[in-house]
Design an enzyme around this catalytic site. Structure first.
Site, PDB file in Angstrom:
ATOM      1  N   LYS A   1     -84.973 -64.004 -58.070  1.00 43.01           N
ATOM      2  CA  LYS A   1     -86.107 -65.082 -57.929  1.00 43.01           C
ATOM      3  C   LYS A   1     -85.740 -66.316 -58.164  1.00 43.01           C
ATOM      4  CE  LYS A   1     -89.403 -61.641 -58.245  1.00 43.01           C
ATOM      5  NZ  LYS A   1     -90.795 -61.562 -57.182  1.00 43.01           N
TER       6      LYS A   1
ATOM      7  N   GLU B   1     -93.530 -54.822 -48.973  1.00 43.57           N
ATOM      8  CA  GLU B   1     -94.907 -53.802 -48.756  1.00 43.57           C
ATOM      9  C   GLU B   1     -95.267 -53.891 -47.290  1.00 43.57           C
ATOM     10  OE1 GLU B   1     -98.131 -54.534 -51.942  1.00 43.57           O
ATOM     11  OE2 GLU B   1     -96.813 -56.347 -51.989  1.00 43.57           O
TER      12      GLU B   1
ATOM     13  N   HIS C   1    -100.429 -54.450 -55.207  1.00 42.18           N
ATOM     14  CA  HIS C   1     -99.156 -54.530 -55.071  1.00 42.18           C
ATOM     15  C   HIS C   1     -98.317 -53.690 -56.220  1.00 42.18           C
ATOM     16  CE1 HIS C   1     -95.489 -57.039 -54.646  1.00 42.18           C
ATOM     17  NE2 HIS C   1     -95.359 -57.359 -55.954  1.00 42.18           N
TER      18      HIS C   1
ATOM     19  N   ARG D   1     -90.212 -45.871 -57.416  1.00 42.51           N
ATOM     20  CA  ARG D   1     -90.284 -44.925 -58.316  1.00 42.51           C
ATOM     21  C   ARG D   1     -90.970 -43.650 -57.585  1.00 42.51           C
ATOM     22  NH1 ARG D   1     -91.240 -49.296 -61.240  1.00 42.51           N
ATOM     23  NH2 ARG D   1     -93.528 -48.904 -61.256  1.00 42.51           N
TER      24      ARG D   1
ATOM     25  N   GLU E   1     -98.756 -66.002 -53.560  1.00 43.80           N
ATOM     26  CA  GLU E   1     -99.313 -66.044 -54.609  1.00 43.80           C
ATOM     27  C   GLU E   1    -100.331 -67.472 -54.989  1.00 43.80           C
ATOM     28  OE1 GLU E   1     -96.736 -65.336 -58.109  1.00 43.80           O
ATOM     29  OE2 GLU E   1     -95.559 -64.163 -56.666  1.00 43.80           O
TER      30      GLU E   1
ATOM     31  N   TYR F   1     -82.404 -55.855 -61.854  1.00 44.65           N
ATOM     32  CA  TYR F   1     -83.790 -55.971 -62.956  1.00 44.65           C
ATOM     33  C   TYR F   1     -83.832 -54.986 -63.982  1.00 44.65           C
ATOM     34  CZ  TYR F   1     -86.572 -52.177 -61.038  1.00 44.65           C
ATOM     35  OH  TYR F   1     -87.276 -50.869 -60.816  1.00 44.65           O
TER      36      TYR F   1
ATOM     37  N   ASP G   1     -94.529 -65.928 -64.133  1.00 47.77           N
ATOM     38  CA  ASP G   1     -94.986 -65.187 -62.970  1.00 47.77           C
ATOM     39  C   ASP G   1     -95.538 -63.988 -63.323  1.00 47.77           C
ATOM     40  OD1 ASP G   1     -95.955 -65.053 -60.304  1.00 47.77           O
ATOM     41  OD2 ASP G   1     -94.166 -64.111 -59.471  1.00 47.77           O
TER      42      ASP G   1
ATOM     43  N   THR H   1     -88.700 -71.513 -55.761  1.00 46.17           N
ATOM     44  CA  THR H   1     -90.256 -70.863 -55.901  1.00 46.17           C
ATOM     45  C   THR H   1     -90.973 -72.177 -55.054  1.00 46.17           C
ATOM     46  OG1 THR H   1     -89.800 -69.723 -57.595  1.00 46.17           O
ATOM     47  CG2 THR H   1     -92.119 -70.291 -56.928  1.00 46.17           C
TER      48      THR H   1
ATOM     49  N   ASP I   1     -93.386 -67.298 -54.031  1.00 45.99           N
ATOM     50  CA  ASP I   1     -92.178 -66.721 -54.761  1.00 45.99           C
ATOM     51  C   ASP I   1     -91.228 -65.942 -54.142  1.00 45.99           C
ATOM     52  OD1 ASP I   1     -90.721 -65.890 -57.001  1.00 45.99           O
ATOM     53  OD2 ASP I   1     -92.022 -64.367 -57.519  1.00 45.99           O
TER      54      ASP I   1
ATOM     55  N   GLU J   1     -93.411 -63.956 -51.458  1.00 46.25           N
ATOM     56  CA  GLU J   1     -94.509 -63.322 -52.308  1.00 46.25           C
ATOM     57  C   GLU J   1     -95.687 -64.492 -52.048  1.00 46.25           C
ATOM     58  OE1 GLU J   1     -93.263 -62.023 -56.196  1.00 46.25           O
ATOM     59  OE2 GLU J   1     -92.445 -60.323 -55.404  1.00 46.25           O
TER      60      GLU J   1
ATOM     61  N   GLN K   1     -82.325 -58.189 -56.638  1.00 46.10           N
ATOM     62  CA  GLN K   1     -83.542 -58.111 -57.394  1.00 46.10           C
ATOM     63  C   GLN K   1     -83.214 -56.506 -57.972  1.00 46.10           C
ATOM     64  OE1 GLN K   1     -87.473 -58.411 -56.149  1.00 46.10           O
ATOM     65  NE2 GLN K   1     -88.655 -57.625 -57.991  1.00 46.10           N
TER      66      GLN K   1
ATOM     67  N   THR L   1     -97.837 -61.550 -56.540  1.00 40.37           N
ATOM     68  CA  THR L   1     -97.906 -61.060 -55.138  1.00 40.37           C
ATOM     69  C   THR L   1     -99.552 -60.689 -54.811  1.00 40.37           C
ATOM     70  OG1 THR L   1     -95.702 -60.425 -54.699  1.00 40.37           O
ATOM     71  CG2 THR L   1     -97.533 -59.828 -53.131  1.00 40.37           C
TER      72      THR L   1
ATOM     73  N   TYR M   1     -98.094 -60.238 -62.538  1.00 40.84           N
ATOM     74  CA  TYR M   1     -97.994 -58.988 -61.364  1.00 40.84           C
ATOM     75  C   TYR M   1     -99.274 -58.594 -61.318  1.00 40.84           C
ATOM     76  CZ  TYR M   1     -95.053 -54.906 -60.268  1.00 40.84           C
ATOM     77  OH  TYR M   1     -94.625 -53.878 -59.549  1.00 40.84           O
TER      78      TYR M   1
ATOM     79  N   ARG N   1     -84.798 -59.239 -52.588  1.00 39.82           N
ATOM     80  CA  ARG N   1     -84.774 -57.732 -53.060  1.00 39.82           C
ATOM     81  C   ARG N   1     -83.540 -57.083 -53.218  1.00 39.82           C
ATOM     82  NH1 ARG N   1     -89.889 -58.806 -54.621  1.00 39.82           N
ATOM     83  NH2 ARG N   1     -91.252 -59.125 -52.861  1.00 39.82           N
TER      84      ARG N   1
HETATM   85 MN    MN Z   1     -94.037 -63.176 -57.833  1.00 42.62          MN
END
Ligand code: MN
Length: 411
Positions: free
Chosen positions: A248, A356, A128, A137, A196, A239, A121, A252, A228, A194, A235, A342, A123, A232
């Site tokens: 994840k 988001e 996104h 961050r 996709e 992560y 997968d 899926t 996906d 997500e 994750q 995403t 990004y 959260r």
């Molecule tokens: Mn994904």
């Protein structure tokens, strides 16, 4: 021949003869017998049965119970099969033989259409990645320093890829909010989606031989829709430093129809301008044809449209993803699936994930029925659909990828 033939498909059908997506289906009278089907209008053509009825012996891959033999056969066969199907479905002199091989789409049970080999997968949406950078961050650069130099990805879990309609059991795992001293274990409280696009690899490649940008279409058979599902809270705690794992890998979902790359010729579009010069193996600025796709997605939550993500806004193309995936010499296998990450556009209402859309739960979505959501409740159903431009004003449909959240069974 009659005007009411199921092969008289209206021009505005998303499953006109310009599309011809492939799937695997069974019927109630033969539940054990998986067959390759091709969507046409409101019907599914039993492709192997049609070949036999027409005395066409040159397409053994159509007699399989999954798409893998067809995927492995390579682009010349894909082209020949598509040309044959087009002929079988449009030559009126063949209707007497072909019509008995049609099943109403509503009566076809659709299965995972291919045996998934490896799953990666990416990004690839700048919007996104920027949004998640701002959420996770704050106060630093939203994009990581590598983001515009390479399509970032992670290896997912192919064994938990499920077909649209499969219930999604709420995952449990370690949860720890920043304010908590230690994690606890329990059902995810921040279950997300997500939206996709997935790319299905047909032709394998040799270990040690990277796939060049220009060869992507020799290896990629077609595309499907992907959800996906992402926990959260799991994750966020797990992560760093190695990336997504149990947040994840629980499930899926993919759509049951694989739209051939050949059906997307009119959807090809130039990707957004690159403001960082890519290294040569990723440089597509003088490509013979653009590798972006103008595909309009729609995300519905319990029947309410919550987003319309535009695939055309994706920064990295599928050819760049494939070139990067193999740049170290990693080989491709038939049935490999790589997904885009995403899909989010620049506007709020085009974001492809709840994290988001609700800005990490701080701005709940208000649905038309008066309810509010930050993340998914048990019982919620998410349906993702998409269409792309086809020839002569037609639309190419992708069907849907749907899933409903169910609580983990007690015990
Ligand atoms: Mn994904």
């Amino acid at each position: 021949m009659s005007a009411s033939s199921p092969l008289t498909v209206p021009d505005d059908s998303p499953f006109g003869v310009h599309n011809l997506p492939y799937g695997v289906f069974t019927t109630a009278d033969r539940p054990e017998q998986r067959r390759i089907g091709v969507a046409i209008g409101d019907h599914v053509l039993d492709a192997g049965a049609a070949a036999r009825a027409l005395g066409e012996s040159g397409f053994p891959a159509l007699d399989a119970s999954s798409l893998n033999p067809l995927l492995a056969a390579g682009r010349p066969v894909w082209t020949a099969v598509r040309a044959a199907l087009t002929r079988w479905l449009t030559d009126e002199s063949l209707r007497g033989a072909v019509e008995p091989c049609l099943v109403p789409r509503a009566e076809a049970v659709l299965h995972l259409p291919f045996e998934v080999a490896d799953y990666v997968d990416f990004y690839a949406s700048e919007h996104h990645a920027t949004n998640l950078g701002r959420i996770f961050r704050p106060g630093s650069e939203p994009l990581t320093p590598n983001w515009k130099h390479l399509p970032i990805g992670y290896h997912g879990r192919s064994g938990t890829i499920v077909v649209s309609g499969t219930p999604i059991i709420r995952p449990s795992g370690q949860r720890k909010a920043p304010a908590d001293a230690v994690p606890d274990f329990g059902p995810s409280r921040r279950l997300d989606i997500e939206a996709e696009l997935g790319f299905v690899v047909g032709t394998p490649s040799e270990l040690g031989s990277p796939v060049a940008l220009a060869d992507a279409a020799e290896h990629v058979f077609g595309v499907c829709l992907v959800n996906d599902w992402s926990a959260r809270d799991l994750q966020a705690w797990e992560y760093v430093p190695l990336g997504p794992f149990l947040g994840k890998s629980f499930a899926t979902s993919v759509s049951p129809w694989i739209v051939p790359l050949d059906a997307l010729a009119q959807a090809r579009t130039t990707p957004p301008e690159r403001d960082v010069e890519p290294l040569p193996y990723l440089d597509d600025r003088d490509a013979a044809e653009p590798s972006g796709f103008d595909i309009a997605f729609e995300v519905r939550l319990n029947g309410h449209t919550v987003s319309r993500p535009p695939f055309a806004a994706m920064y990295w193309t599928y050819a760049q993803m494939l070139a990067h995936l193999t740049a170290n010499g990693a080989s491709l296998r038939t049935g490999d699936l790589f997904a885009s990450g995403t899909i989010s556009g620049p506007e709020r209402e085009t974001r492809g994930a709840l994290i988001e859309l609700t800005w990490n739960g701080q701005e709940p979505l208000k649905l038309a029925d008066g309810s509010e959501r930050t993340f998914l409740d048990d019982g919620d159903e998410v349906v993702i659909t998409a269409t792309a431009p086809g020839p002569n004003g037609t639309r190419v449909g992708f069907g849907e990828v749907a899933g409903r959240i169910t609580p983990r069974p007690a015990g």
